[in-house]
Design an enzyme around this catalytic site. Structure first.
Site, PDB file in Angstrom:
ATOM      1  CG  ASP A 144       9.945 -15.306  -2.838  1.00  0.00           C
ATOM      2  OD1 ASP A 144      10.698 -15.553  -3.515  1.00  0.00           O
ATOM      3  OD2 ASP A 144       8.809 -16.085  -3.397  1.00  0.00           O
ATOM      4  CG  ASN A 200       6.920  -6.378 -10.094  1.00  0.00           C
ATOM      5  OD1 ASN A 200       6.855  -5.095  -8.997  1.00  0.00           O
ATOM      6  ND2 ASN A 200       8.190  -6.827  -9.258  1.00  0.00           N
ATOM      7  CG  HIS A 225       8.490  -2.341 -12.368  1.00  0.00           C
ATOM      8  ND1 HIS A 225       9.662  -3.849 -10.926  1.00  0.00           N
ATOM      9  CD2 HIS A 225       8.928  -2.912 -13.171  1.00  0.00           C
ATOM     10  CE1 HIS A 225      10.080  -4.847 -12.837  1.00  0.00           C
ATOM     11  NE2 HIS A 225       9.428  -4.216 -13.535  1.00  0.00           N
ATOM     12  CG  ASP A 267       9.411  -0.325  -5.932  1.00  0.00           C
ATOM     13  OD1 ASP A 267       9.862  -1.854  -6.438  1.00  0.00           O
ATOM     14  OD2 ASP A 267      10.145   0.348  -6.521  1.00  0.00           O
ATOM     15  CD  GLU A 314      10.033 -12.453  -5.385  1.00  0.00           C
ATOM     16  OE1 GLU A 314      10.039 -13.226  -6.248  1.00  0.00           O
ATOM     17  OE2 GLU A 314      11.368 -11.743  -6.340  1.00  0.00           O
TER      18      GLU A 314
END
Length: 357
Positions: free
Chosen positions: A226, A234, A239, A243, A269
């Protein structure tokens, strides 16, 4: 007189046992025992008198039956040597072609009836000399040890060949999986953003692989990872930046794992990695290497990205897919433990959890 058939080589014997009974007018009835040897150099005439006599003299009444003489005790009669001059190389005892065993009284005896009875004669020796026997035992031991080492080498080689064949078969199964998966490639099985499998696709690929070569998958290691502090990325950069981090993160994992390993985005994630024929200890090393590689990456907007990893192992394949799912739960718990302990680290599930998996 006892004739020894075709001449006997007595050099292979150590002694002779005789069962002799003698009687006569004298209180002490001595007996002369002759072993007569034939050699064409002096006995070519064929006369008994020309045969070389080897003698011992003893009193049978003073000896229990049987009496045993060592062959080295037989000496060539001096009176015969005087009458048969021999070259130096023929002097001394010769027993390699003995043709007669003769029993007589001494030269001077009292007149009367002298009776000598030979009940049996037995030559005694060993088939193999002690030194030769020891050498034979050593040779047998060396041969046996060599045979065992050869057998063990071949057995180990067979095991190695089987393991290599298993690896090849696993690769072939994975290749077949990839060929078959071409028919099932669908958007629903892949994460649109990162291009790796999604949760549904991972389960689909795992099911196909277990159907093709389940026995060649175990031990199987599970790694959950993770991205640390992804929400703050973010929140601070938007975002789009998040990404880009997800795509680069997935590509980094995909680039540095084996082709047989299965990688999927589990959600958000989180990513999961299934590693066939890999122990938890080996998977721990892989996760640690991936963790360090992340620190070497150049990330968007100058970010520093790290991740937490959890590792577990499904040791037995008897439970099939259920055993893998249990190992995935253990790896997920280990990952959250890594989060609690400060992030950017690898935690391996306890051994009992792995065994239960």
């Amino acid at each position: 007189m006892a004739e020894l058939e075709q001449g006997l080589d007595l050099t292979q014997f150590d002694s002779v046992r005789l069962w002799i009974r003698a009687s006569g007018p004298e209180p002490q009835q001595y007996i002369r025992v002759f072993l007569r040897h034939y050699d064409p150099a002096y006995a070519g005439s064929g006369k008994e008198a020309d045969l070389k006599p080897h003698e011992v003299v003893y009193d049978p009444a003073a000896q229990a039956l049987p009496v045993e003489f060592r062959l080295e005790q037989f000496m060539v009669a001096s009176w015969w040597v005087q009458n048969h001059p021999l070259p130096v190389h023929l002097l001394g005892p010769q027993l390699d072609h003995t043709v007669y065993l003769t029993l007589t009284t001494p030269g001077t005896v009292q007149p009367g009836l002298h009776r000598i009875e030979l009940e049996a004669a037995e030559f005694v020796g060993v088939w193999v000399a002690p030194a030769q026997f020891r050498l034979a035992i050593i040779a047998v031991w060396v041969f046996s040890m060599g045979g065992f080492l050869l057998w063990d080498w071949r057995r180990s080689r067979r095991k190695l060949d089987q393991a290599l064949r298993g690896k090849r078969e696993l690769k072939q199964a994975n290749a077949r999986l990839q060929a078959i998966s071409g028919e099932y490639e669908a958007k629903a099985h892949h994460d649109a953003l990162t291009g790796v499998s999604n949760r549904l696709g991972l389960k689909h690929d795992l099911r196909l692989l277990m159907r093709a070569q389940e026995e060649l998958m175990f031990p199987l290691a599970v790694v959950f990872t993770d991205i640390d502090h992804f929400k703050s990325i973010n929140d601070s950069l938007g975002h789009d930046a998040g990404d880009e981090v997800l795509k680069q993160f997935a590509q980094c994992l995909k680039t540095h794992i084996q082709r047989e390993d299965l990688l999927a985005r589990w959600g958000g994630e989180e990513f999961v990695l299934l590693m066939p024929l890999t122990t938890a200890e080996e998977a721990f090393e892989v996760a640690e290497r991936l963790r360090k590689l992340l620190a070497e990456q150049t990330w968007p907007s100058g970010l520093t990205v790290s991740a937490s990893f959890g590792v577990a192992q499904a040791r037995r394949h008897s439970d099939g897919e259920a055993g893998v799912e249990a190992a995935m739960r253990s790896a997920d718990q280990a990952m959250y433990k890594a989060k609690r302990e400060g992030r950017n680290r690898v935690v391996q599930a306890p051994a009992e959890d792995a065994a239960a998996s």
